[in-house]
Design an enzyme around this catalytic site. Structure first.
Site: not given
Ligand SMILES: NC(=O)c1ccc[n+]([C@@H]2O[C@H](COP(=O)([O-])OP(=O)(O)OC[C@H]3O[C@@H](n4cnc5c(N)ncnc54)[C@H](O)[C@@H]3O)[C@@H](O)[C@H]2O)c1
Ligand SMILES: [Zn+2]
Length: 369
Positions: A125, A147, A189, A231, A241, A245, A249, A252, A256, A269
């Site tokens: 929990r 999030k 971003e 942010k 949100e 907030r 987006n 997006h 998306h 992304h």
């Molecule tokens: N929680 C939130 O507020 C929020 C906001 C925006 C995006 N997201 C989420 O984030 C995700 C995308 O994150 P991302 O773009 O970081 O992608 P990711 O986590 O998939 O990482 C991208 C790739 O880079 C590799 N990698 C990571 N760090 C590395 C490094 N230092 N050196 C070499 N390789 C490395 C990873 O293994 C992966 O293959 C999505 O699922 C999205 O929904 C969440």
């Molecule tokens: Zn985004």
């Protein structure tokens, strides 16, 4: 070690810092003691094999042998951001004897951060966790704001929870092994953050595009810090949100839609959001964004380097955008720009208007629509 920046995050339910700097990983054990006290807690690092392979030595360097975290792995990739992964990791925690005092450390990109955060939100929990983001996207966006969640076959991030980390430790050194496309994806971003809230950040990115793409530490650190500050400012006013907030987006809705139609394999992304921002700029232009500013934004997006758009029609994109999560009670909420640095959410963007913006923004001819 060079200068450490401390960026405070304050929301209705949580207060924590983002620490940003070069070589900060070495400081992690000390930071854990600052937050959780001298009496060591069991810690578990959740990471991806490729990240651990590159950075485990630096990560572990500061830990005494008896306080090293237990390592849990999640394979890289969006398709592992699923409930099944959560159950497997929770089982591993339980088997290892993790109790309510355990601390999780998310060491990776947004996927690792979202899964680990959600795991921390629901294991027994709710337990503490910290974020050690390793992508630009995770440092500027996903590690901040609380999030967390996983995807369903029906859509992205449909299951989740708000659960803030106790600390975000962003080491810019780890970004050095990031593939160039991932770097660019994160910078989109940051460009978004500037467009919706801070003209100065937009102009800085505009003027330092080359240096940023070359990963020059000074400009990159500045952009990450400013993006986090924006942010933080937005989520501190609207944690859940309810309104403001939503401006995060920007770009997006169509971003998306592109991701969904290409099954999250066509573009990264941030790249999809880059195309989505082009559409949002065109929609904004017809609603009062001065044309000179619109053109300037499109040029800044293109300068970061958008990869080609996968083959899609405007009509299919419009239909996919209709199913967007930001539709609330059947009403599409769409983020437009009034000016560079100022966004607004509108609820009355008609399908026709959006279709035309898609055609212009994505350079799709009417015949393909
Ligand atoms: N929680 C939130 O507020 C929020 C906001 C925006 C995006 N997201 C989420 O984030 C995700 C995308 O994150 P991302 O773009 O970081 O992608 P990711 O986590 O998939 O990482 C991208 C790739 O880079 C590799 N990698 C990571 N760090 C590395 C490094 N230092 N050196 C070499 N390789 C490395 C990873 O293994 C992966 O293959 C999505 O699922 C999205 O929904 C969440
Ligand atoms: Zn985004």
């Amino acid at each position: 070690m060079s200068r450490v920046r401390t960026l405070p995050i304050q929301t209705a339910s949580a207060t924590y810092d983002v620490l940003l700097g070069e070589g900060l990983l070495a400081d992690l054990p000390q930071q854990l003691r600052v937050i959780f006290g001298e009496r060591p807690r069991r810690s578990f690092v959740v990471t991806a094999p490729e990240i651990w392979g590159l950075w485990s030595e630096a990560f572990l360097a500061g830990f005494a042998p008896n306080e090293s975290p237990t390592v849990l792995q999640l394979p890289a990739g969006e398709h592992h951001k699923r409930l099944a992964a959560l159950e497997r990791l929770a089982q591993q925690l339980a088997t290892a004897g993790a109790d309510r005092s355990a601390v999780l450390i998310a060491f990776g990109g947004g996927v690792i951060g979202d899964v680990t955060g959600f795991l921390a939100a629901i294991y027994m929990r709710g337990i503490d966790f910290i974020q050690v983001p390793t992508t630009v996207l995770a440092q500027v966006d996903s590690s901040v704001g609380g999030k967390t969640g996983v995807n369903l076959a029906a859509g992205k991030n449909l299951i989740g929870s708000f659960h803030h980390p106790r600390l975000v430790l962003a080491d810019t050194a780890v970004l050095r092994t990031l593939p160039p496309a991932e770097l660019r994806s994160g910078l989109f971003e940051s460009l978004k953050a500037g467009l919706i809230h801070d003209r100065a950040l937009f102009e800085f990115i505009e003027q330092h595009t080359e240096a940023l793409l070359r990963q020059e530490t000074g400009p990159l650190t500045h952009v990450i810090a400013e993006s986090v500050r924006i942010k933080a400012c937005v989520v501190s006013q609207d944690e859940r949100e309810a309104g403001l907030r939503m401006i995060l987006n920007f770009g997006h809705t169509v971003g998306h839609a592109i991701e969904a139609l290409t099954h999250y394999r066509g573009l990264l992304h941030g790249e999809a959001v880059g195309w989505g921002m082009r559409v949002a700029v065109e929609a904004s232009r017809t609603r009062g964004l001065p044309s000179t500013e619109a053109d300037r934004i499109l040029a800044a997006i293109d300068a970061l380097g958008l990869p080609p758009l996968p083959r899609l029609t405007a009509r299919r994109l419009l239909n996919a955008a209709a199913g967007d999560k930001k539709r609330i009670g059947g009403v599409r909420h769409f983020v437009l720009l009034e000016r560079i640095g100022r966004a607004q959410v509108v609820k009355d963007l008609a399908d026709d208007e959006l279709l035309q913006a898609i055609q212009r923004g994505l350079k799709l001819g009417r015949s393909t629509g």
